[in-house]
Design a protein around this motif. Structure first.
Motif, PDB file in Angstrom:
ATOM      1  N   ASN A  73       0.837  -1.197   0.000  1.00 48.39           N
ATOM      2  CA  ASN A  73       0.000   0.000   0.000  1.00 48.39           C
ATOM      3  C   ASN A  73       0.874   1.249   0.000  1.00 48.39           C
ATOM      4  N   THR A  77       2.193   0.084   4.340  1.00 46.44           N
ATOM      5  CA  THR A  77       1.689  -1.168   4.897  1.00 46.44           C
ATOM      6  C   THR A  77       1.581  -2.213   3.792  1.00 46.44           C
ATOM      7  N   TRP A  95      -2.304  -8.503   7.273  1.00 44.26           N
ATOM      8  CA  TRP A  95      -1.963  -7.139   6.901  1.00 44.26           C
ATOM      9  C   TRP A  95      -1.378  -6.367   8.072  1.00 44.26           C
ATOM     10  N   THR A  96      -0.667  -5.301   7.739  1.00 42.16           N
ATOM     11  CA  THR A  96      -0.171  -4.376   8.754  1.00 42.16           C
ATOM     12  C   THR A  96      -1.005  -3.099   8.683  1.00 42.16           C
ATOM     13  N   SER A  97      -1.096  -2.426   9.841  1.00 36.76           N
ATOM     14  CA  SER A  97      -1.850  -1.168   9.896  1.00 36.76           C
ATOM     15  C   SER A  97      -1.284  -0.297  11.002  1.00 36.76           C
ATOM     16  N   TYR A  98      -1.664   0.964  10.944  1.00 35.62           N
ATOM     17  CA  TYR A  98      -1.242   1.933  11.950  1.00 35.62           C
ATOM     18  C   TYR A  98      -2.461   2.699  12.427  1.00 35.62           C
ATOM     19  N   ASP A  99      -2.632   2.769  13.728  1.00 36.40           N
ATOM     20  CA  ASP A  99      -3.721   3.528  14.320  1.00 36.40           C
ATOM     21  C   ASP A  99      -3.132   4.845  14.817  1.00 36.40           C
ATOM     22  N   HIS A 105       1.144   0.252  15.981  1.00 40.14           N
ATOM     23  CA  HIS A 105       1.295  -0.497  14.737  1.00 40.14           C
ATOM     24  C   HIS A 105       0.815  -1.922  14.994  1.00 40.14           C
ATOM     25  N   ARG A 117      -5.715  -9.294  15.837  1.00 42.05           N
ATOM     26  CA  ARG A 117      -4.610  -8.384  15.571  1.00 42.05           C
ATOM     27  C   ARG A 117      -3.633  -8.440  16.738  1.00 42.05           C
TER      28      ARG A 117
END
Length: 157
Positions: A73, A77, A95-99, A105, A117
């Motif tokens: 992405n 990510t 998947w990886t994500s960031y809040d 992370h 997660r």
């Protein structure tokens, strides 16, 4: 002595093995040419996880059909998509994500209706953000994802 994750430059070189073919409608030859001119940004945490999967868990990646299922992405990510199973498309992904509100992370997994997660890094907690602590947390998160996927996959057989 524990194995170390050696991070590669964030520009053109993608993780070999996992990202040999990016999951898209563009041919792999076009990807190679395009990536020379338009480097793909990969956040260092996503990159570290992909390298750990490649270097330490490549057999597991292949056994679950993830070696050609990588989407990068634009925000750094990634998504690894499981191949269709039992005739069903969309059998899950990692998947990886960031809040940004909590500065955390995450490494997440969705497989056969199970969603979980795992924390990779808590940006608001400076005590646990040393390079070795982050590397250990990345590895633990990947191991938890693998354990979950394997347990969920064994139920579908």
């Amino acid at each position: 002595m524990r194995p170390q994750i050696h991070l590669i430059p964030r520009t053109v070189r993608l993780v070999e093995g996992i990202s040999r073919c990016l999951s898209s409608s563009i041919s792999s030859e076009s990807n190679r040419i395009t990536s020379k001119f338009f480097p793909l940004y990969t956040h260092f945490l996503s990159q570290g996880i992909l390298e750990y999967l490649q270097n330490e868990k490549s057999e597991w990646v292949r056994s679950h059909g993830l070696e050609n299922a990588l989407d990068l992405n634009s925000n750094g990510t990634f998504v690894l998509r499981f191949p269709p199973s039992n005739g069903k498309a969309g059998s899950g992904h990692i998947w990886t994500s960031y809040d940004s509100s909590t500065k955390k992370h995450w490494l997440s997994v969705h497989k056969n209706g199970t969603i979980s997660r795992f924390l990779i890094k808590d940006g608001a907690d400076p005590e646990n953000n040393s390079p070795s602590a982050v590397a250990d947390q990345m590895k633990m998160s990947v191991e938890k994802v693998i354990k979950l996927v394997d347990s969920v996959s064994s139920l579908e057989r």
